[in-house]
Enzyme design. Sequence first.
Site, short mmCIF file in Angstrom:
data_model
loop_
_atom_site.label_atom_id
_atom_site.label_comp_id
_atom_site.label_asym_id
_atom_site.label_seq_id
_atom_site.Cartn_x
_atom_site.Cartn_y
_atom_site.Cartn_z
N ASP A 407 55.03 44.53 36.14
CA ASP A 407 53.82 43.79 36.47
C ASP A 407 52.96 44.68 37.38
OD1 ASP A 407 52.05 41.59 36.80
OD2 ASP A 407 53.03 41.11 38.70
N THR A 409 50.04 43.28 39.74
CA THR A 409 49.66 42.63 40.99
C THR A 409 50.90 42.22 41.78
OG1 THR A 409 47.75 41.74 39.83
CG2 THR A 409 48.25 40.81 41.98
N PHE A 544 30.07 35.72 36.12
CA PHE A 544 30.67 36.89 35.47
C PHE A 544 31.32 36.48 34.15
CE2 PHE A 544 34.32 39.52 34.46
CZ PHE A 544 33.83 40.80 34.62
N LYS A 567 25.52 42.81 40.36
CA LYS A 567 26.56 43.83 40.53
C LYS A 567 27.51 43.76 39.35
CE LYS A 567 29.92 41.12 43.15
NZ LYS A 567 30.54 40.85 44.44
N ARG A 598 38.03 51.46 42.69
CA ARG A 598 37.40 50.49 41.80
C ARG A 598 35.91 50.48 42.12
NH1 ARG A 598 41.23 46.18 40.49
NH2 ARG A 598 39.65 44.61 40.91
N THR A 678 50.17 43.25 32.56
CA THR A 678 49.49 42.49 33.59
C THR A 678 48.56 41.44 32.99
OG1 THR A 678 47.96 42.66 35.47
CG2 THR A 678 47.69 44.26 33.72
N ASP A 680 45.82 40.80 34.47
CA ASP A 680 44.53 41.14 35.07
C ASP A 680 43.54 41.68 34.04
OD1 ASP A 680 42.82 41.28 37.21
OD2 ASP A 680 44.28 42.25 38.50
N LYS A 772 54.25 38.79 27.50
CA LYS A 772 55.01 39.84 28.17
C LYS A 772 56.44 39.89 27.61
CE LYS A 772 52.60 39.77 32.64
NZ LYS A 772 52.76 39.71 34.11
N ASP A 797 56.15 36.44 35.53
CA ASP A 797 56.99 37.57 35.09
C ASP A 797 58.40 37.11 34.72
OD1 ASP A 797 54.93 39.42 35.78
OD2 ASP A 797 55.49 39.19 37.87
#
Length: 1150
Positions: A407, A409, A544, A567, A598, A678, A680, A772, A797
Amino acid sequence: MLRWIRQQLGFDPPHQSETRTVYIANRFPEHDHYVPQKFADNRIISSKYTVWNFVPKNLFEQFRRIANFYFLIIFLVQLMIDTPTSPITSGLPLFFVITVTAIKQGYEDWLRHKADNEVNGAPVYVVRSGSLVQTKSKNIRVGDIVRVAKDETFPADLVLLSSDREGGTCHITTASLDGETNLKTHFAVPETAVAQSVSRLEALVAIIECQQPEADLYRFVGRITVTQQEEEIVRPLGAENLLLRGARLKNTKEIYGVAVYTGMEAKMALNYKCKSQKRSAVEKSMNTFLLIYLGILLFEAVLSTILKYAWQAESKWDEPWYNQKTEQEKNSSKILRFISDFLAFLVLYNFIIPISLYVTVEMQKFLGSFFIGWDIDLYHEETDQKAQVNTSDLNEELGQVEYVFTDKTGTLTENEMQFRECSINGIKYHEINGKLVPEGTTDDYPDGYLPRLSGDEELFLKAVSLCHTVQISYDQTDGLEDSFRHANGISSQMEYYASSPDEKALVEATERIGVTFAGSNGENMEIKTFGRSEKYKLLHVLEFDANRRRMSVILQTPSGEKVLFTKGAESSVFPFTRSGAIEKTRVHVDEFALKGLRTLVVACRHFTPEEYQEVDRRLNEARTALQQREERLAEVFSFIEKDLELLGATGVEDKLQEKVQETIESLRLAGIKVWVLTGDKHETAVSVSLSCGHFHRTMNILELVQQKSDNECAEQLRRLARRIKDDHVIQHGLVVDGASLSLALREHEKLFMDVCRNCSAVLCCRMAPLQKAKVVRLIKTSPEKPITLAIGDGANDVSMIQEAHVGIGIMGKEGRQAVRNSDYAIARFRFLSKLLLVHGHFYYIRIANLVQYFFYKNVCFITPQFLYQFVCLFTQQTLYDSVYLTLYNISFTSLPILMYSLFEQLVHPHVLQSKPALYRDISKNSLLSFKSFLYWTLLGFSHALVFFFGSYLLMGEDTSLMGNGKMFGNWTFGTLVFTVMVITVTLKLALETHFWTWVNHFVTWGSIAFYFIFSLFYGGIIWPFLHTQDMYFVFVQLLSSGSAWFAIIIIVIICLFPDVIKKVLYRHVQPTSTQKAQHTETHKGISCLDAMCCFSDGETACAPVGRLMERMMGRCNPSRLRRCGFSLSSLCCRRISYKLECDEPAALSV
């Protein structure tokens, strides 16, 4: 009737409704025809056994093992027919093995029960009978109204009813579920949001109808019917109304929710894979070898039976004058006699199957697992956490790992973002001591001095501090109060909560620099620029989304001007800019990315009154549209976010855990492929992969993302395969998202696997928990059958941790679900390196040699028994006394191999960590290959031949070997063979031992001494409880013969001398990488003699035979050896000193 029976047995489950009806506060209808639905209780179960099923279930699992089942059959045969040996010889070891294994597995499951009880016994508050009642988590029922306070985790899947906020909203983090640390907003329907007290909730009359439990974390379909003044109001429910078990409440004092899914029906639990018994590759090899030995046993028994009847074909052997048959024997069936004789030979030779192998392996795994918990290098001092072993059955599997699935994070990262650099109008800045300093200058301002910001710098910082959805929590406040009042005060107890960790890091950075976001009440936002307060009216938020990859806010400034702040990713902002230092900023963004930061690009647009009116009109039309709302909003957003003025860019570092990059590089050098799985976002995941060394800057990154159809996915896979083939010299990395992965696995699994195999690193992003597990299963079941390891820290996980051969939980910030369901638990990712490269290496070589040695010593044990039948005309006469048969594996030869399997170290731990490539030497179960198995088996047969025929040559022609002319009998012959065998197999293990401790010396020489002492007592006393005294004075007579002593010494030397020659030749002519490392280790001063002695405190203390062996083995420079006398201290090793050469930085000692 038959259908009912099938349902009770679980073969034909009863029909279940597609929906469930939940009566809030369990206020059920009062009419008679209502039939309540049955729901699961709220207990979480990760254990395997219960008090009621432990004995039958454990026995069933143990007798699935070939050796255990075989010995059970042998034991039953010995009870039923007349056999050469007592049933105790098989029954006692079997009972010992079963008991020890059951105790070990019961203890491990008790630890799981203990962990479950902690979770199930956690205190919760439930609304019952008009009051708030404290109860245990396991007592929550579907329909109960539960109160959850700030920073607590939700104990079940709850539909939000109300919160302390007026709008009925709350904020949660789902880090333990999907790995995302961003703050998510959830809503209550208006009719229940006003019920903010227990009395109003008790008066609430409502029914929830929703789907049955499913594993999808992001999907929930239902509706709530609220009865108010005899009027039913129906509201839809979606994922934004559901609070998942395991998520944590943030920035909200308290909420009330009704439980809809409980216990093992919660979405978190449904994402757990069913717990299955994991079996290591070594255990599978053991079972294979046992089948081969079973074949050898059957062959010997059949051959002996056939030869017996071949001998008895002659009448003089069939019925000799001294052994006449009875009438019953003469009239018995020949077939039954054949079967009886076959079973008797089977019992006679049954010890070739080593039942004590299993119990020794179980003890080795159980006792050896403590070394992981005791390892100070795996202890994390900051959190006071040591490594934890939940399942010791897989210790050796740590040395066979080929794929690591990790994983991101909380596993690779600390979940902490830090602002590092920014670019404003083409100038690069750093933050130094809370001040924004241009690159190339230093912070030489006096303390307390606040530098003035230029117009560009101030506008950039304002844009960063306003363009977000950050919220503020004040620890000193209760309930919802005006945040502006706190901002104007002196309170410093302010905490930011953000929808992404980047936003939080940026807002905290602007606060340190002097532009502080002071709060928002939904309509207005306030910032303080070096103490000067400014209020902005929030007009619109352009959220977003993954397609635009940017977010914007439209504000009205204090002067009344309308302005847009945007942004986003550089690829999503640069194309829409028309002014500003575009090229310089682009260069800076690339530099930030090369540092692993980032990046986000910030821009603005100023609207004229006419432009804003048009923007406002279009936004309102799109947001109120009933058809194609998403498409119309995307069109309006594109219309608004154009003609931008570039302000600058930011560089934020996602703080990695310590030594993550070094750990991944060590695993790569060890031949282990690392995959990052992940939940993410794509950009975030790639950025972290680059910064942690999973992806290299020189690596060609291939992408399989945003695929919409099977054909499109297949075509992209073919393009990637061609690129890999064309650029075969370059290393490749693959990025794949969850949606594309689903398409790839549906129709194009083979093509996808071919691409993955040719990539050095693979990154899978936007992965659901079960996806996963599917990825792990895909690799696990591929034709190569590699050993897989999964490591993670959250509930998301758990599925892959349970699916992989070895599952490791990180004791992180995302709860304990991963730790509870893992096989091993460590505090930090960096500990994985030592866990695999050192502990895995040690465990594997120890248990591999243990297994081979056990088969070897049992072949040595039983082959002379087989050969003896040729001498005694297959009369089933036993060569050894029954006590020797029973104690050979239990007492005489058990402790040396057990201690070897606990302490053996072929190479010093420091060398194993500094040379990860040594891990490749033991990969693919190399020490238990068929070639190695064949060598040990043939070695056992050859030694057995020497034992038997060496003793036979001594006694075959002349048995009067005593000085007084007395003759030796068959028991003396068997005892001589047994004595030679015990000494030889013990010294053989001594030759194989590289790392000697005082324990090894004690059990090795002590086992030989114990055999002699026991035999003297056993044969020197008339024991009243024994039926026969066949061994009386036999051993004493044997030892009183000089010829017997000479034979013992000669036979032992003949057996072991070829082994010594083989070791010397292989070490000098064809050394392995491990042997080369041992040689390097010796010259660097790690002074430990292979197979004879160890040194203490850096000084050699060797017996003369030790020095001779050391020179023969080429272990160290003779000039280093000091002459010394033989003493007890020379047979002990208390510690190893690691003498460092001048090029090594520090001294280590173990």
